[in-house]
Design a protein around this motif. Structure first.
Motif, mmCIF file in Angstrom:
data_model
loop_
_atom_site.group_PDB
_atom_site.id
_atom_site.type_symbol
_atom_site.label_atom_id
_atom_site.label_comp_id
_atom_site.label_asym_id
_atom_site.label_seq_id
_atom_site.Cartn_x
_atom_site.Cartn_y
_atom_site.Cartn_z
ATOM 1 N N ILE A 319 23.465 9.131 21.152
ATOM 2 C CA ILE A 319 22.419 8.361 20.477
ATOM 3 C C ILE A 319 22.184 8.989 19.108
ATOM 4 C CG2 ILE A 319 20.021 7.570 20.604
ATOM 5 C CD1 ILE A 319 20.220 7.909 23.642
ATOM 6 N N ASP A 320 22.161 8.149 18.075
ATOM 7 C CA ASP A 320 21.991 8.660 16.713
ATOM 8 C C ASP A 320 20.650 9.372 16.560
ATOM 9 O OD1 ASP A 320 24.436 7.597 16.050
ATOM 10 O OD2 ASP A 320 23.591 5.719 15.271
ATOM 11 N N ARG A 321 20.660 10.438 15.766
ATOM 12 C CA ARG A 321 19.443 11.226 15.568
ATOM 13 C C ARG A 321 18.284 10.424 14.994
ATOM 14 N NH1 ARG A 321 16.444 15.733 14.269
ATOM 15 N NH2 ARG A 321 15.682 15.134 12.232
ATOM 16 N N PRO A 322 18.490 9.535 13.986
ATOM 17 C CA PRO A 322 17.361 8.737 13.484
ATOM 18 C C PRO A 322 16.672 7.922 14.569
ATOM 19 C CG PRO A 322 19.204 8.601 11.974
ATOM 20 C CD PRO A 322 19.711 9.297 13.191
ATOM 21 N N GLU A 323 17.452 7.418 15.518
ATOM 22 C CA GLU A 323 16.857 6.647 16.606
ATOM 23 C C GLU A 323 16.027 7.556 17.517
ATOM 24 O OE1 GLU A 323 18.198 3.228 19.879
ATOM 25 O OE2 GLU A 323 19.719 4.362 18.777
ATOM 26 N N LEU A 343 15.797 15.094 22.066
ATOM 27 C CA LEU A 343 15.813 15.949 20.880
ATOM 28 C C LEU A 343 16.247 17.378 21.194
ATOM 29 C CD1 LEU A 343 15.161 15.676 17.840
ATOM 30 C CD2 LEU A 343 12.845 16.483 18.359
ATOM 31 N N ARG A 344 16.295 17.731 22.475
ATOM 32 C CA ARG A 344 16.707 19.092 22.831
ATOM 33 C C ARG A 344 18.103 19.385 22.281
ATOM 34 N NH1 ARG A 344 15.371 18.020 28.826
ATOM 35 N NH2 ARG A 344 13.133 18.363 28.951
ATOM 36 N N GLY A 345 18.187 20.490 21.541
ATOM 37 C CA GLY A 345 19.461 20.888 20.963
ATOM 38 C C GLY A 345 19.842 20.142 19.708
#
Length: 486
Positions: A319-323, A343-345
């Motif tokens: 899953i893309d970080r911005p999402e 968001l972990r890691g």
């Protein structure tokens, strides 16, 4: 469940009430001995008859005179029937024979296993005479436990035969299936299915409203062994328990399943159910990740969308970080929790301020997830970032700050524990009393300074102070404390 000392104290108080004829206290004792489980009542009997240096919990034998046992309150004789003195128990059992009270039923059932022959014979004869379904509700749970013992083990079978002769086996087990005793109820269901008193139709009808996990598992076994695929799907795949939904997916093949059911279970709350749903969905020729992506970005309920994001991760989809960041800042609590889990890691320095705000969140799960992200990325933040939480007025926020600091590991964990010892909340300060000292490396110079300050200020016991000082290569903290005072 009461501790042994609590049981003895209650029995002692009840004995005093029996001697004084205290109706209020005796009523409370009656309620206690009537309400406890069969297992607990046998435990109470064991503690009542156990010899101790301070004497019997129910008082000396001489106190239980015939005048006391003649009380109109059945609980008085019931208490006496728990006394270690066999003569007292015998007189009490003879008195209980004249009472039809539930507490009399229960105590007479206990005494069928008495090691004194006269007492056990009296109790067995009276218990077998009380072969009505009303008495059975109080007697059978105790006889079922005594059945495992050497003395009195044969009475349960005799009692059940007497009940069946009077009411018929079907009526007896139907009544016992409604028993308030959970263990007896489970035995009654098992016996009913084994003997053919209940069948598949009964299992299907009972399953949706059944709350007991053991009975529910028995019903699931009957349904999966004998029901048609459409019945299994209709009952188990829509069951309240994750176990039933998972077993439904295991039992049925992809060809026997409705795609709509499997698609719904792809976003089930249970990890195991989602796993089997993905397996069956792939066997149907579909891609689970496609469904998860569609649901995650749909207008479905937030909790369902959150589980869809979890499902995407379970399929190995990135899953893309911005999402993920959008999820972390979502107004919907389930989506925020999903975002923090994802968001972990993958956190970066710009996430740190919002993560610390989440640590202070009123929702403990959000705070926990944010704390885990920070604890897993210690290179992104400094102790200065943690300082506001450590100085917070709420003890819970200070506890969260300690937990994050401690997860930096090494000597920082020791420092975090020593700092917590100074917390004004005694319950919080107690968490820092057992620091784990690092091995094979010493603290940095700034850490040594901080350790010196904390050790010289206390409060820790001398042995612990010396252990920490020795491991950290510091001078004796007692000397440091003397120098500070000078």
């Amino acid at each position: 469940m009461l501790t042994p000392s609590q049981i003895r104290q209650r029995l002692s108080n009840a004995a005093v009430a029996a001697m004084r004829g205290d109706r209020v206290a005796l009523a409370e004792t009656t309620a206690w001995l009537t309400a406890v489980t069969a297992r607990e009542l046998l435990r109470i009997d064991d503690h009542a008859r156990r010899d101790r240096y301070e004497g019997p919990a129910l008082g000396e034998s001489r106190l239980w005179k015939r005048k006391v046992l003649a009380s109109p309150q059945p609980v008085v004789a019931a208490l006496a029937a728990l006394h270690p003195d066999g003569y007292v128990r015998e007189r009490a059992v003879r008195s209980l024979i004249t009472s039809a009270d539930p507490v009399s039923d229960r105590v007479l059932a206990i005494r069928v296993s008495d090691h004194v022959g006269v007492i056990s014979e009296l109790a067995v004869r009276e218990v077998l005479r009380r072969s009505t379904v009303e008495h059975a509700e109080h007697i059978v749970p105790l006889l079922r436990r005594i059945e495992r013992w050497e003395r009195g083990s044969e009475v349960l079978a005799q009692y059940l035969r007497a009940l069946a002769a009077e009411y018929g086996e079907a009526e007896v087990w139907a009544r016992l299936r409604n028993s308030a005793d959970h263990e007896l109820r489970r035995v009654a269901f098992r016996r009913s299915f084994d003997s053919g008193l209940l069948g598949l139709t009964d299992a299907v009808r009972s399953f949706p409203r059944e709350r007991d996990q053991i009975v529910r598992r028995l019903l699931i076994g009957v349904i999966t062994d004998a029901a048609a695929p459409e019945v299994i799907a209709g009952v188990l795949l829509r069951g309240r328990s994750a176990e039933s939904r998972a077993l439904g997916l295991v039992k049925l093949t992809a060809a026997q399943l409705d795609p709509a059911d499997v698609r719904r279970l792809l976003v089930d709350r249970s990890v195991v159910v989602r796993l089997w749903a993905r397996q069956r969905w792939q066997e149907m020729g579909h891609d689970p990740a496609t469904v998860y992506a569609a649901v995650a970005r749909s207008t479905a309920e937030a909790s369902v969308r959150a589980r869809a994001y979890t499902g995407l991760v379970e399929t190995g989809t990135t899953i893309d970080r911005p999402e993920i960041v959008d999820l972390v800042h979502s107004a919907e609590l389930p989506l925020r929790k999903a975002g923090l889990s994802l968001l972990r890691g993958r956190a970066v320095a710009e996430d740190v301020p919002s993560l610390f705000r989440s640590v202070a969140d009123a929702h403990s799960r959000v705070a926990r997830l944010a704390s885990e992200v920070l604890a897993g990325s210690p290179q992104l933040w400094s102790l200065a970032d943690l300082a506001p939480l450590k100085a917070a007025a709420a003890p819970e926020l200070r506890r969260r700050a300690w937990w994050i600091h401690r997860h930096r590991g090494g000597w920082e964990a020791v420092i975090a524990d020593l700092e917590l010892l100074h917390d004004p909340d005694p319950r919080l300060a107690a968490l820092g009393r057992q620091p784990v000292l690092p091995m094979y490396f010493q603290p940095t110079d700034p850490q040594k300074l901080r350790l010196t300050d904390l050790l010289s200020a206390g409060p820790t016991d001398r042995r612990l102070r010396l252990s920490i000082a020795f491991a950290a290569g510091l001078p004796d903290p007692e000397l440091c404390r003397t120098v500070r005072s000078d």
